[in-house]
Design a protein around this motif. Structure first.
Motif, PDB file in Angstrom:
ATOM      1  N   ALA A 284       0.836  -1.205   0.000  1.00  0.00           N
ATOM      2  CA  ALA A 284       0.000   0.000   0.000  1.00  0.00           C
ATOM      3  C   ALA A 284       0.872   1.256   0.000  1.00  0.00           C
ATOM      4  O   ALA A 284       0.585   2.222  -0.716  1.00  0.00           O
ATOM      5  CB  ALA A 284      -0.937  -0.005   1.208  1.00  0.00           C
TER       6      ALA A 284
ATOM      7  N   CYS B 252      -8.082   7.688  -6.425  1.00  0.00           N
ATOM      8  CA  CYS B 252      -8.551   6.575  -5.595  1.00  0.00           C
ATOM      9  C   CYS B 252      -8.838   5.333  -6.420  1.00  0.00           C
ATOM     10  O   CYS B 252      -8.495   4.222  -6.021  1.00  0.00           O
ATOM     11  CB  CYS B 252      -9.774   7.002  -4.789  1.00  0.00           C
ATOM     12  SG  CYS B 252      -9.371   8.223  -3.511  1.00  0.00           S
TER      13      CYS B 252
ATOM     14  N   TYR C 121      -6.994   1.731  -6.150  1.00  0.00           N
ATOM     15  CA  TYR C 121      -7.785   0.493  -6.067  1.00  0.00           C
ATOM     16  C   TYR C 121      -7.331  -0.507  -7.130  1.00  0.00           C
ATOM     17  O   TYR C 121      -7.085  -1.668  -6.835  1.00  0.00           O
ATOM     18  CB  TYR C 121      -9.264   0.832  -6.237  1.00  0.00           C
ATOM     19  CG  TYR C 121     -10.170  -0.380  -6.274  1.00  0.00           C
ATOM     20  CD1 TYR C 121     -10.692  -0.910  -5.109  1.00  0.00           C
ATOM     21  CD2 TYR C 121     -10.489  -0.994  -7.487  1.00  0.00           C
ATOM     22  CE1 TYR C 121     -11.524  -2.028  -5.137  1.00  0.00           C
ATOM     23  CE2 TYR C 121     -11.315  -2.111  -7.528  1.00  0.00           C
ATOM     24  CZ  TYR C 121     -11.824  -2.610  -6.354  1.00  0.00           C
ATOM     25  OH  TYR C 121     -12.629  -3.718  -6.387  1.00  0.00           O
TER      26      TYR C 121
ATOM     27  N   THR D  46      -9.610  -2.475  -0.834  1.00  0.00           N
ATOM     28  CA  THR D  46      -9.664  -1.019  -0.750  1.00  0.00           C
ATOM     29  C   THR D  46     -11.100  -0.535  -0.880  1.00  0.00           C
ATOM     30  O   THR D  46     -11.842  -1.009  -1.730  1.00  0.00           O
ATOM     31  CB  THR D  46      -8.810  -0.400  -1.878  1.00  0.00           C
ATOM     32  OG1 THR D  46      -7.478  -0.888  -1.765  1.00  0.00           O
ATOM     33  CG2 THR D  46      -8.808   1.107  -1.812  1.00  0.00           C
TER      34      THR D  46
ATOM     35  N   LEU E 250      -9.331   6.980   0.850  1.00  0.00           N
ATOM     36  CA  LEU E 250      -9.340   5.515   0.882  1.00  0.00           C
ATOM     37  C   LEU E 250      -9.253   4.913   2.281  1.00  0.00           C
ATOM     38  O   LEU E 250      -8.604   5.458   3.166  1.00  0.00           O
ATOM     39  CB  LEU E 250      -8.142   4.978   0.084  1.00  0.00           C
ATOM     40  CG  LEU E 250      -8.081   5.374  -1.374  1.00  0.00           C
ATOM     41  CD1 LEU E 250      -6.683   5.140  -1.920  1.00  0.00           C
ATOM     42  CD2 LEU E 250      -9.114   4.598  -2.171  1.00  0.00           C
TER      43      LEU E 250
ATOM     44  N   VAL F  62      -7.931   1.193   3.434  1.00  0.00           N
ATOM     45  CA  VAL F  62      -7.230   0.031   2.890  1.00  0.00           C
ATOM     46  C   VAL F  62      -6.994  -0.966   4.013  1.00  0.00           C
ATOM     47  O   VAL F  62      -6.457  -0.611   5.069  1.00  0.00           O
ATOM     48  CB  VAL F  62      -5.880   0.437   2.249  1.00  0.00           C
ATOM     49  CG1 VAL F  62      -5.180  -0.780   1.657  1.00  0.00           C
ATOM     50  CG2 VAL F  62      -6.091   1.506   1.183  1.00  0.00           C
TER      51      VAL F  62
ATOM     52  N   CYS G  24      -6.922  -1.721   9.371  1.00  0.00           N
ATOM     53  CA  CYS G  24      -7.226  -0.852   8.238  1.00  0.00           C
ATOM     54  C   CYS G  24      -6.507   0.477   8.421  1.00  0.00           C
ATOM     55  O   CYS G  24      -6.281   0.908   9.542  1.00  0.00           O
ATOM     56  CB  CYS G  24      -8.729  -0.587   8.144  1.00  0.00           C
ATOM     57  SG  CYS G  24      -9.700  -2.044   7.779  1.00  0.00           S
TER      58      CYS G  24
END
Length: 175
Positions: free
Chosen positions: A2, A39, A43, A53, A75, A77, A83
């Motif tokens: 990420a 975003c 994703y 996501t 976002l 994630v 998260c």
């Protein structure tokens, strides 16, 4: 993974000041887009890696506390251990006088503490606040715009938030 996607997007995608690029494909091709495109691209890049996501929509306020008349996307994630909240658009830079200005290596919008994020980002769906007690719209409007970069200086987001809500901090200095 990420973090790598976030950094790549921040370094390589410019904000589309014409407000025409909303999709991941066009964002990838043109290397620019609005927040929705940032975003969606995150994703799409994370999906083959198994990153779950969610795109969150809502309203934001700028450093002067002015609420944007446009919506915004950021976002949630899922990562190992929980998260995290991410805003790659704000991490990439900002727009001044209709010109995108890139920030260099701004990690303050990656893995943002929900108590920092609520000072500037108000989700349409309250479940994405992740606060002990959800904040109503009127309370959000009264909050000063405080950015998560202060967390890097050792300031505790929840403590600052609590002090602001209790009226212990009336005016927050601008940095």
């Amino acid at each position: 993974q990420a973090r790598a996607i976030y950094q790549w997007i921040c370094r390589n995608i410019a904000y589309d000041t014409s407000y025409r690029i909303y999709t991941a494909d066009e964002c990838w091709e043109q290397k620019k887009g609005v927040c929705q495109a940032y975003c969606e691209l995150f994703y799409r890049l994370g999906e083959p890696l198994g990153l779950n996501t969610t795109i969150i929509t809502g309203k934001t306020k700028d450093s002067k506390g002015k609420i944007s008349d446009k919506g915004h996307s950021w976002l949630l994630v899922e990562v190992e251990g929980g998260c995290i909240l991410i805003d790659p658009t704000w991490g990439a830079g900002g727009v001044k006088d209709n010109v995108f200005q890139r920030k260099e290596n701004d990690m303050s919008w990656f893995q943002v503490d929900p108590y920092w994020l609520i000072f500037t980002h108000y989700p349409d769906d309250g479940q994405y606040q992740f606060l002990d007690t959800p904040l109503d719209w009127q309370s959000f409007l009264r909050l000063p715009a405080i950015y998560p970069v202060l967390g890097g200086f050792g300031w505790n987001a929840k403590e600052i938030f609590t002090q602001v809500m209790n009226g212990e901090i009336q005016n927050f200095p601008t940095f």
